[in-house]
Write a protein that holds these residues in place. Sequence first.
Motif, mmCIF file in Angstrom:
data_model
loop_
_atom_site.group_PDB
_atom_site.id
_atom_site.type_symbol
_atom_site.label_atom_id
_atom_site.label_comp_id
_atom_site.label_asym_id
_atom_site.label_seq_id
_atom_site.Cartn_x
_atom_site.Cartn_y
_atom_site.Cartn_z
ATOM 1 N N HIS A 1 0.803 -1.226 0.000
ATOM 2 C CA HIS A 1 0.000 0.000 0.000
ATOM 3 C C HIS A 1 0.838 1.279 0.000
ATOM 4 N N GLY A 2 1.789 1.352 -0.914
ATOM 5 C CA GLY A 2 2.460 2.619 -1.123
ATOM 6 C C GLY A 2 1.452 3.648 -1.606
ATOM 7 N N ALA A 3 1.439 4.799 -0.970
ATOM 8 C CA ALA A 3 0.378 5.769 -1.255
ATOM 9 C C ALA A 3 0.792 6.878 -2.204
ATOM 10 N N SER A 4 2.064 6.944 -2.535
ATOM 11 C CA SER A 4 2.525 8.040 -3.381
ATOM 12 C C SER A 4 3.738 7.612 -4.189
ATOM 13 N N PHE A 5 4.057 8.395 -5.208
ATOM 14 C CA PHE A 5 5.247 8.139 -6.018
ATOM 15 C C PHE A 5 6.500 8.218 -5.149
ATOM 16 N N ASP A 6 6.506 9.143 -4.185
ATOM 17 C CA ASP A 6 7.659 9.278 -3.284
ATOM 18 C C ASP A 6 7.843 8.014 -2.439
ATOM 19 N N HIS A 7 6.741 7.446 -1.940
ATOM 20 C CA HIS A 7 6.820 6.176 -1.202
ATOM 21 C C HIS A 7 7.511 5.109 -2.046
ATOM 22 N N ILE A 8 7.091 5.036 -3.305
ATOM 23 C CA ILE A 8 7.614 4.011 -4.203
ATOM 24 C C ILE A 8 9.092 4.211 -4.467
#
Length: 290
Positions: free
Chosen positions: A81-88
């Motif tokens: 459940h990565g919520a953003s491009f930055d998380h990824i």
Amino acid sequence: MLITGKEMLSVAQAEGFAVPAFNAGSGQLLTAVMEVAEEQQAPLMVAIHPDELSFLTDSFVAQARWLANNSKLPVCIHLDHGASFDHIMHAIQIGFTSVMIDASHLPFEENIAVTRKVVEAAHAVNVSVEAELGTIGDTGNTVEGGVSEVIYTDSKAAKAFVERTDVDSLAVAIGTAHGIYPKHIKPELKLDILAEITQEVHVPLVLHGGSSNPDSEIRRAVELGINKINISSDIKIVFANKLREILSGNNKEIREPNVLFPPCMEETKKVAAQKIELFGAQTKVELYYQ
């Protein structure tokens, strides 16, 4: 043996079983699921949610990678459940071999745009991508979250989504919820919806919120094409309950982690072993060496 999510799930899809993705929110849980996977000779996805990662710190991923690289088990380290491009991007930089971008709360076209951006970046460095279409329910206090009203995945939309994003696996909404269901709610999977999706979508399918559903439904879901099932609450609750039992006992001098935690880990292993067998993943390690 550290591998990608695509490598992991392509075998499961070809052979008709589901890989367990256990949320390892602590070193004790990580050790427990690694040990039980070794005992069961089952492939393993170590799932870590961004909130868990914030607590554990990035060094935990290095620990998981070391365990994977020093094991003969096929192991994938997966961002849940990565919520953003930055998380990824952060997950890729610190060594995850699979990432989930969860933009399911966005309108369809926006979900496609976000997912496509993640796929382009992740595939460039050989990291697999899972996305979600539809919504997963939420039964209470879980790190994974969810919504109060489930929006079921539409099979035609799922086909278009996969074709336009080039995603490696797809989490589908067929009636599951994160967490343990309250006693007054009877969980029920919409297996007819799953059957429709498997006719249209040819990438591995993922089931989130797999705790508490009847074994018969989970087994049937695997038969119909589910190739990865996320388990978090079930393994954590038995760990916590055993710890409460130990701490509420008469021996008030128990304090050493190596005394407190092993019995809790054993309870986690019992549940994890049952899930591995239910998913048909036991003894499947040999398939990854053919």
